[in-house]
Write a protein that holds these residues in place. Sequence first.
Motif, PDB file in Angstrom:
ATOM      1  N   MET A   1       0.908  -1.255  -0.034  1.00 44.84           N
ATOM      2  CA  MET A   1      -0.050   0.049   0.029  1.00 44.84           C
ATOM      3  C   MET A   1       1.174   1.176   0.025  1.00 44.84           C
ATOM      4  O   MET A   1       1.942   1.170   1.004  1.00 44.84           O
ATOM      5  CB  MET A   1      -0.917   0.028   1.162  1.00 44.84           C
ATOM      6  N   GLY A   2       0.800   2.273  -0.954  1.00 44.11           N
ATOM      7  CA  GLY A   2       1.499   3.515  -1.024  1.00 44.11           C
ATOM      8  C   GLY A   2       1.062   4.403   0.064  1.00 44.11           C
ATOM      9  O   GLY A   2      -0.132   4.468   0.644  1.00 44.11           O
ATOM     10  N   MET A   3       2.054   5.394   0.257  1.00 47.11           N
ATOM     11  CA  MET A   3       1.742   6.743   1.289  1.00 47.11           C
ATOM     12  C   MET A   3       1.563   7.606   0.353  1.00 47.11           C
ATOM     13  O   MET A   3       2.458   8.096  -0.412  1.00 47.11           O
ATOM     14  CB  MET A   3       2.762   6.632   2.035  1.00 47.11           C
ATOM     15  N   ASP A   4       0.413   8.626   0.809  1.00 48.69           N
ATOM     16  CA  ASP A   4       0.523   9.783   0.009  1.00 48.69           C
ATOM     17  C   ASP A   4       1.034  10.941   0.746  1.00 48.69           C
ATOM     18  O   ASP A   4       1.992  10.610   1.591  1.00 48.69           O
ATOM     19  CB  ASP A   4      -1.312  10.373   0.287  1.00 48.69           C
ATOM     20  N   ARG A   5       0.782  12.072   0.215  1.00 54.02           N
ATOM     21  CA  ARG A   5       1.921  13.306   0.821  1.00 54.02           C
ATOM     22  C   ARG A   5       1.652  13.555   2.128  1.00 54.02           C
ATOM     23  O   ARG A   5       2.512  13.801   2.936  1.00 54.02           O
ATOM     24  CB  ARG A   5       1.740  14.440  -0.101  1.00 54.02           C
ATOM     25  N   ASN A   6       0.130  13.872   2.534  1.00 55.71           N
ATOM     26  CA  ASN A   6       0.298  14.022   3.973  1.00 55.71           C
ATOM     27  C   ASN A   6       0.811  13.036   5.049  1.00 55.71           C
ATOM     28  O   ASN A   6       1.053  13.541   6.211  1.00 55.71           O
ATOM     29  CB  ASN A   6      -1.176  13.977   4.089  1.00 55.71           C
ATOM     30  N   THR A   7       0.656  11.690   4.654  1.00 53.38           N
ATOM     31  CA  THR A   7       1.137  10.748   5.549  1.00 53.38           C
ATOM     32  C   THR A   7       2.726  10.850   5.717  1.00 53.38           C
ATOM     33  O   THR A   7       3.477  10.657   6.927  1.00 53.38           O
ATOM     34  CB  THR A   7       1.015   9.069   5.005  1.00 53.38           C
ATOM     35  N   VAL A   8       3.509  11.182   4.832  1.00 51.40           N
ATOM     36  CA  VAL A   8       4.862  11.359   4.599  1.00 51.40           C
ATOM     37  C   VAL A   8       5.200  12.566   5.554  1.00 51.40           C
ATOM     38  O   VAL A   8       6.349  12.392   6.418  1.00 51.40           O
ATOM     39  CB  VAL A   8       5.567  11.421   3.331  1.00 51.40           C
ATOM     40  N   GLY A  10       3.365  13.702   7.934  1.00 52.93           N
ATOM     41  CA  GLY A  10       2.940  13.478   9.275  1.00 52.93           C
ATOM     42  C   GLY A  10       4.251  12.427  10.021  1.00 52.93           C
ATOM     43  O   GLY A  10       4.619  12.930  11.105  1.00 52.93           O
ATOM     44  N   PHE A  11       4.876  11.757   9.369  1.00 51.62           N
ATOM     45  CA  PHE A  11       6.075  10.903   9.800  1.00 51.62           C
ATOM     46  C   PHE A  11       6.897  11.813  10.144  1.00 51.62           C
ATOM     47  O   PHE A  11       7.929  11.766  10.999  1.00 51.62           O
ATOM     48  CB  PHE A  11       6.532   9.821   8.846  1.00 51.62           C
ATOM     49  N   ILE A  12       7.417  12.713   9.304  1.00 47.69           N
ATOM     50  CA  ILE A  12       8.452  13.569   9.330  1.00 47.69           C
ATOM     51  C   ILE A  12       8.404  14.509  10.519  1.00 47.69           C
ATOM     52  O   ILE A  12       9.181  14.729  11.299  1.00 47.69           O
ATOM     53  CB  ILE A  12       8.709  14.199   8.112  1.00 47.69           C
ATOM     54  N   LEU A  13       7.024  15.170  10.677  1.00 44.00           N
ATOM     55  CA  LEU A  13       6.809  15.842  12.048  1.00 44.00           C
ATOM     56  C   LEU A  13       7.103  15.216  13.299  1.00 44.00           C
ATOM     57  O   LEU A  13       7.491  15.798  14.416  1.00 44.00           O
ATOM     58  CB  LEU A  13       5.309  16.373  11.763  1.00 44.00           C
ATOM     59  N   ILE A  14       6.536  13.898  13.222  1.00 36.57           N
ATOM     60  CA  ILE A  14       6.698  12.865  14.491  1.00 36.57           C
ATOM     61  C   ILE A  14       8.228  12.869  15.064  1.00 36.57           C
ATOM     62  O   ILE A  14       8.689  13.029  16.097  1.00 36.57           O
ATOM     63  CB  ILE A  14       5.913  11.605  14.369  1.00 36.57           C
ATOM     64  N   LEU A  17       9.715  16.019  16.057  1.00 38.50           N
ATOM     65  CA  LEU A  17       8.969  16.156  17.454  1.00 38.50           C
ATOM     66  C   LEU A  17      10.003  15.370  18.654  1.00 38.50           C
ATOM     67  O   LEU A  17      10.180  15.830  19.600  1.00 38.50           O
ATOM     68  CB  LEU A  17       7.567  15.955  17.436  1.00 38.50           C
ATOM     69  N   MET A  18      10.125  14.082  18.221  1.00 36.79           N
ATOM     70  CA  MET A  18      10.897  13.262  19.098  1.00 36.79           C
ATOM     71  C   MET A  18      12.329  13.478  19.414  1.00 36.79           C
ATOM     72  O   MET A  18      12.940  13.513  20.607  1.00 36.79           O
ATOM     73  CB  MET A  18      10.994  11.750  18.658  1.00 36.79           C
ATOM     74  N   ILE A  19      13.140  14.202  18.081  1.00 34.13           N
ATOM     75  CA  ILE A  19      14.359  14.688  18.278  1.00 34.13           C
ATOM     76  C   ILE A  19      14.471  15.802  19.171  1.00 34.13           C
ATOM     77  O   ILE A  19      15.277  15.969  20.103  1.00 34.13           O
ATOM     78  CB  ILE A  19      15.129  14.839  16.997  1.00 34.13           C
TER      79      ILE A  19
END
Length: 551
Positions: A1-8, A10-14, A17-19
Motif C-alpha cells: 500500500m502506497g503512502m500519500d503526501r500527507n502521511t509522509v 506526518g511521519f517527518i513531523l513526528i 518532535l521526538m528529536i
Amino acid sequence: MGMDRNTVIGFILIGALMIGMFVMNSKGRLAMEGEQKRIADSIAALKPKTDPATAILTAQKNDSAQIRTEQGIFGNSTEAVKNAVLENELFKITFSNKGAQPVAVELKKYNRFNGQKVELLKSDFNKISYPVNIGENKTARSEELIFTTEPIISGADKSQTIRFRLSDSTGKEIIHAFTIHPNDYMIDFTIGINGADRLFTQNKLSLLWQSEAPQVEKDHKYERTQSHICYKQGGDFDFDYLSTGDDKTFKKDLNWLSVKQQFFTVIFASKNGFKNAKTEWTVPTDSSTYITRVTTNASVDLGQNAVASIPMQLYYGPSDYNILKKYGNDYEQIVPYGTGVFSFVKYINRHVLLPVFEFLQKYVASMGIVVLLLTLFIRLLTSPILYKSYLSGAKMKVLKPEVDALRARFTDAKSGQVDQQAFSMEQMKLWKTAGVSPLGGCLPALLQIPIFMSLYYFFQSNIDLRGKNFLWSQDLSAYDSIAHLPFSIPFYGDHVSLFTLTAVITSLIISIYSMSQMQDNSKRRSSSRRPGSTGPGKVPAMAATPQHPPR
C-alpha cells in the motif's frame, strides 16, 4: 500500500518532535548534574581540610583500638604485625609475632622438582595455637594475639634464640622462645607461662597443631604413596599410611608426631609428652599442590603452679637416617627401611647396605657407579647361596635322564598310569645317592628374597639418591622415563621405563639360555646311555671294561 503526501509529512513531523524532546531532556539533565556538583563542592569547601598524614594516623588509631579490644588484657601492646628471620647453614625460618610461631621454612640444600628451594612451611594452614583467657568470660586463640618481638640472642655455641612476649599490667605473661643451632635442623621451642592458673582453664593448655605437607617431588601420586603419619606413643613407634584420609586417637602419652613425605619430614615433639592426643589427616582427591593436611589436638597439664614451662621441639628437614638417629628418641624409625612382613630387612639396610653405600660414596663421584658397585657387592654377598643353587640345579639336570628312566619303569604299558608312590620312593633314593636335595634349588632362592626386599626399601628411601642422574635417568630415587604415554596402562602406568625394559629383557635371555642348557645336557646324557644298562644309577656293562671307557 502506497503512502500519500500527507502521511509522509506526518511521519517527518513526528520524528522531528521526538528529536526535539530528546535534546531538551539532555540539556535539562546536564543542568541538574551541574547544579548538584556545585552544591557538593560548596559543602566540601565549608568542611575543615584534613592532612593525609593525619588521616593515616587516625586509621592506625582506629586499628590499634580494634586490636586492643581483640587482645583483651594484653591490649596495652602497641606492637605491629611483623616477621623475624633466623637462619643457619641448613635452613632459613621466618617467624611472625602474630601468634609467635614459624610461618615459613626454606631448606637451603634441597630443591623441588621445578628447581625452587624446598619449603616445608609456607601455607596459612600451618599453625601452632591454643586458647587463652583474655578477660572476664572471654577467650582468644594465641594465633590471633600479637606478641612483642624481642631482640635475637646469640649464644657462645653460635646458637640463636628469639623470644616473643605477651604480657599484661598485672604480671601475667606468655613467652614463646625458639632456638636454632648451627648445622642443625632441630628447633627448640619452649612456652613459658606466668599466671597459668588465670590464663588457662583448669590449668590445661589445649594445643592445636596443623601441618600441611606440600608437594616436593614431580610425581604427586607416587609421593603420596611414600608419605606416612609417624608417631611414638608410650615409648613405642608406629605409623599409618595416608590412604584416603583417616584419624587416630592416642590412648597413651604422645611423645612426638611426624608428617613424613618421601624424603622430607616435619616433627612436633614434647619432652614431657602430649596427653589426650588425637590426630586426623585429609588427602586431596586431585593432584593438588599439597600431599596431605594433618590436624592434631592435644592437652598439656600445667600443674598447680602459676609458673609453668613447656619444652618442645620442631624438626623441618630431610628424612635422613643418620641425621635423625643423632637426636635419639627413635626418630630414625621414620625412614622406612623395612615395613610390614618385611620389617626385619631394616636391620640389613641399617647395618649392611647403608655402611657399604656410604663407604662407596666417599670414593666414587658418580652415584650410578655407586649403585652398580653396591649391586656387585650384593651379588658377591649372595654368591655362596647362588653357588649352592646352581650346583643343585646342575645335579638335577644330570639326573634328569635317570629320573625319566625311573618314570618309564613305573609306568604301566597298557594304561599309561605311573605308580606315583613307587616312583617317588625310587626317585628319593636316587637323589639321596647323588647328594641332591629337592629343596636345593628353591631354598637358596628364598634366602635371597630378604636381600632383594632390603634393596627395594633402601633405594626408595635413601635421600642421597634424590636428584642424582646417571645415563638417561635424571633422578635415581624415582623411576626413569624415556617416553610418556597418552594413556595409562593398569598395573603399569603412563610412562616407558628403559631400566625396567632392560631388566626384563636380560632376565628373559638368561632364562632362555638356562632352558637351552638344560635341554642340551639332557640330550647329551641320553645319547651317552648304552643299551643293556642294568638300571638307573648303575654303570653300563660296556663301561665296566677299561678298554671301552664310557663316552
